[in-house]
Design a protein around this motif. Structure first.
Motif, PDB file in Angstrom:
ATOM      1  N   ALA A  20      26.729  41.892  36.068  1.00 11.22           N
ATOM      2  CA  ALA A  20      26.454  41.031  37.521  1.00 11.22           C
ATOM      3  C   ALA A  20      27.737  40.730  38.279  1.00 11.22           C
ATOM      4  CB  ALA A  20      25.661  40.071  37.034  1.00 11.22           C
ATOM      5  N   MET A  21      28.684  40.388  37.376  1.00  9.66           N
ATOM      6  CA  MET A  21      30.106  40.135  38.040  1.00  9.66           C
ATOM      7  C   MET A  21      30.588  41.377  38.606  1.00  9.66           C
ATOM      8  SD  MET A  21      33.539  38.567  36.336  1.00  9.66           S
ATOM      9  CE  MET A  21      33.065  36.708  36.243  1.00  9.66           C
ATOM     10  N   LEU A 206      36.173  30.766  32.757  1.00  7.63           N
ATOM     11  CA  LEU A 206      35.337  31.245  33.553  1.00  7.63           C
ATOM     12  C   LEU A 206      34.934  32.622  33.726  1.00  7.63           C
ATOM     13  CD1 LEU A 206      36.340  28.996  36.624  1.00  7.63           C
ATOM     14  CD2 LEU A 206      34.988  28.245  34.939  1.00  7.63           C
ATOM     15  N   GLY A 207      35.807  33.276  32.877  1.00  8.94           N
ATOM     16  CA  GLY A 207      35.627  34.868  32.459  1.00  8.94           C
ATOM     17  C   GLY A 207      35.719  35.809  33.645  1.00  8.94           C
ATOM     18  N   ALA A 245      36.075  36.004  40.746  1.00 11.17           N
ATOM     19  CA  ALA A 245      36.284  34.750  40.485  1.00 11.17           C
ATOM     20  C   ALA A 245      35.277  33.916  41.483  1.00 11.17           C
ATOM     21  CB  ALA A 245      37.861  34.434  41.355  1.00 11.17           C
ATOM     22  N   LEU A 246      34.994  34.419  42.616  1.00  6.09           N
ATOM     23  CA  LEU A 246      33.746  33.725  43.073  1.00  6.09           C
ATOM     24  C   LEU A 246      32.496  33.411  42.366  1.00  6.09           C
ATOM     25  CD1 LEU A 246      34.118  34.589  47.069  1.00  6.09           C
ATOM     26  CD2 LEU A 246      33.752  32.608  45.996  1.00  6.09           C
ATOM     27  N   HIS A 251      28.473  31.028  38.667  1.00  2.82           N
ATOM     28  CA  HIS A 251      27.583  31.316  37.442  1.00  2.82           C
ATOM     29  C   HIS A 251      28.220  30.863  36.244  1.00  2.82           C
ATOM     30  CE1 HIS A 251      24.713  33.494  39.882  1.00  2.82           C
ATOM     31  NE2 HIS A 251      25.883  33.943  40.533  1.00  2.82           N
ATOM     32  N   HIS A 252      29.469  30.619  35.942  1.00  2.54           N
ATOM     33  CA  HIS A 252      30.042  30.460  34.655  1.00  2.54           C
ATOM     34  C   HIS A 252      30.622  29.073  34.461  1.00  2.54           C
ATOM     35  CE1 HIS A 252      30.575  35.047  34.216  1.00  2.54           C
ATOM     36  NE2 HIS A 252      29.172  34.702  34.351  1.00  2.54           N
ATOM     37  N   VAL A 253      30.306  28.043  35.303  1.00  6.59           N
ATOM     38  CA  VAL A 253      30.856  26.810  34.999  1.00  6.59           C
ATOM     39  C   VAL A 253      30.182  26.042  33.922  1.00  6.59           C
ATOM     40  CG1 VAL A 253      31.667  24.527  35.947  1.00  6.59           C
ATOM     41  CG2 VAL A 253      32.029  26.489  37.276  1.00  6.59           C
ATOM     42  N   ASP A 254      28.527  26.089  34.412  1.00  2.00           N
ATOM     43  CA  ASP A 254      27.760  24.891  33.413  1.00  2.00           C
ATOM     44  C   ASP A 254      27.867  25.350  32.115  1.00  2.00           C
ATOM     45  OD1 ASP A 254      27.499  23.482  35.694  1.00  2.00           O
ATOM     46  OD2 ASP A 254      25.515  24.440  36.316  1.00  2.00           O
TER      47      ASP A 254
END
Ligand SMILES: Cc1ncc(COP(=O)(O)O)c(C=O)c1O
Length: 351
Positions: A20-21, A206-207, A245-246, A251-254
């Motif tokens: 998806a990224m 954050l990936g 990064a956006l 999507h990758h913080v929580d």
């Protein structure tokens, strides 16, 4: 062994962009960012400034460049920077504070990468031309060599008060700031409000594949922009990576809580292994440091054995090993790491 069936715990920088990224990146709108014409980078910068509670932000290629442009923008050659003796800017940025900004570092000791306001007060040089001029304090949160430790906000506030008394600037190396926020249930601004400049990395927990940012006042970011160009970090159609990064911020913080839970489980398992030793409560986020008893060989020998079994960790001292959890390691990967570690360090007597 292909990298797909490896449990790679060497660092949280090893993650690969998710499908998806990649899709978000492939369809990113781009332009020439050196002319401020990349709409995706512009969006990212606005988003970061808002997230960190600052007037402006700038996208840069790496965490090292984020720290070093912020340092260069706030110091003059011959000045001195206060930082922890285990700080990333001291150990792992190629001597850049001296090489790029002409500054010396005043190293402070302290448990788990942290020092106190009293330590800072004692380290500030008197106003005498024999001494370098103390001008900047750098705090790293979470602290990498400190074991992913989280700074106490109250101590940061006390350090800010000392900085204000002496007219010093403060920079936050927030490569893993979001890990601290998620672990503490804090807002980024709970920390960032005490700092003149803040760096944040998208390619750690954050990936995202590339990039970091610096946030500050508009005037300081204009100076950072100048030094980004001078240091060779002006990117053209960088929106293609900024889109990653956006996506990561969205999507990758929580999900960082999963990394923290995995790190904790690994630490608890290590605590039960006869030839391993670890302070479980020191594991606050996604970084696990543990010691190998000499009876089981060296850290390097252990990591070589783990490597052969497809579990990758880093020896970082004769008997010390680092493992970092991240987006590309699921709970099953931790099970496998525990199983393989037990072959060398021994299984707990009873489970
Ligand atoms: C705390 C900290 N700051 C800065 C950096 C530098 O980031 P980069 O490798 O993108 O230059 C790292 C890298 O791991 C880090 O751990």
């Amino acid at each position: 062994m292909t990298s797909d069936n490896v449990v790679d715990l060497r660092s949280d920088t090893v993650t690969k962009p998710t499908p998806a990224m990649r899709e978000a990146m492939a369809s990113a709108e781009v332009g020439d960012d050196v002319f401020a014409g990349d709409p995706t980078i512009n969006r990212l910068q606005e988003r970061v400034a808002e997230l960190l509670g600052k007037e402006a932000a700038i996208y840069v290629p790496s965490g090292s460049m984020a720290n070093q442009t912020a340092i260069r923008a706030q110091t003059q050659p011959g000045e001195e920077i206060i930082v922890h003796e285990d700080g990333h800017i001291y150990h792992y940025e190629g001597g850049a504070p001296a090489g790029l900004s002409g500054c010396s570092l005043r190293l402070l000791p302290g448990e788990r990468g942290q020092f106190t306001a009293d330590d800072v007060r004692a380290a500030i040089r008197p106003p005498d031309s024999h001494y370098p001029l103390t001008s900047l304090i750098v705090i790293e949160n979470t602290h990498n060599r400190g074991g992913g430790s989280i700074w106490d906000i109250k101590e940061i506030a006390r350090i800010r008060a000392v900085a204000d008394e002496h007219g010093l600037k403060m920079h936050l190396d927030g490569a893993r700031l979001m890990n601290a926020c998620v672990a503490k249930g804090a807002k980024p601004t709970d920390y960032t409000k005490y700092f003149d400049t803040v760096s944040i990395c998208f390619s750690k927990g954050l990936g995202a594949p590339v990039g970091s940012a610096v946030a500050s006042t508009e005037a300081t970011i204009r100076r950072v922009h100048r030094f980004r160009k001078m240091f060779g970090g002006g990117m053209r159609q960088g929106g293609i990576i900024a889109a990653g990064a956006l996506y990561a911020l969205e999507h990758h913080v929580d999900r960082l809580v999963e990394d923290h839970a995995n790190a904790r489980r690994l630490a608890e398992a290590l605590a039960g292994m006869p030839a391993g030793s670890i302070e479980v409560d020191s594991v606050e986020t996604n970084i696990v440091y543990f010691n190998v008893d000499a009876s089981a060989g060296t850290a390097k020998a252990l990591c070589d054995r783990l490597f052969e079994a497809g579990v990758w960790m880093l020896p970082i001292g004769p008997q010390r090993v680092r493992a970092v959890t991240h987006l590309d390691v699921e709970a099953a990967g931790i099970d496998r790491a525990i199983e393989v570690l037990e072959r060398t360090l021994g299984a707990p007597a009873a489970r």
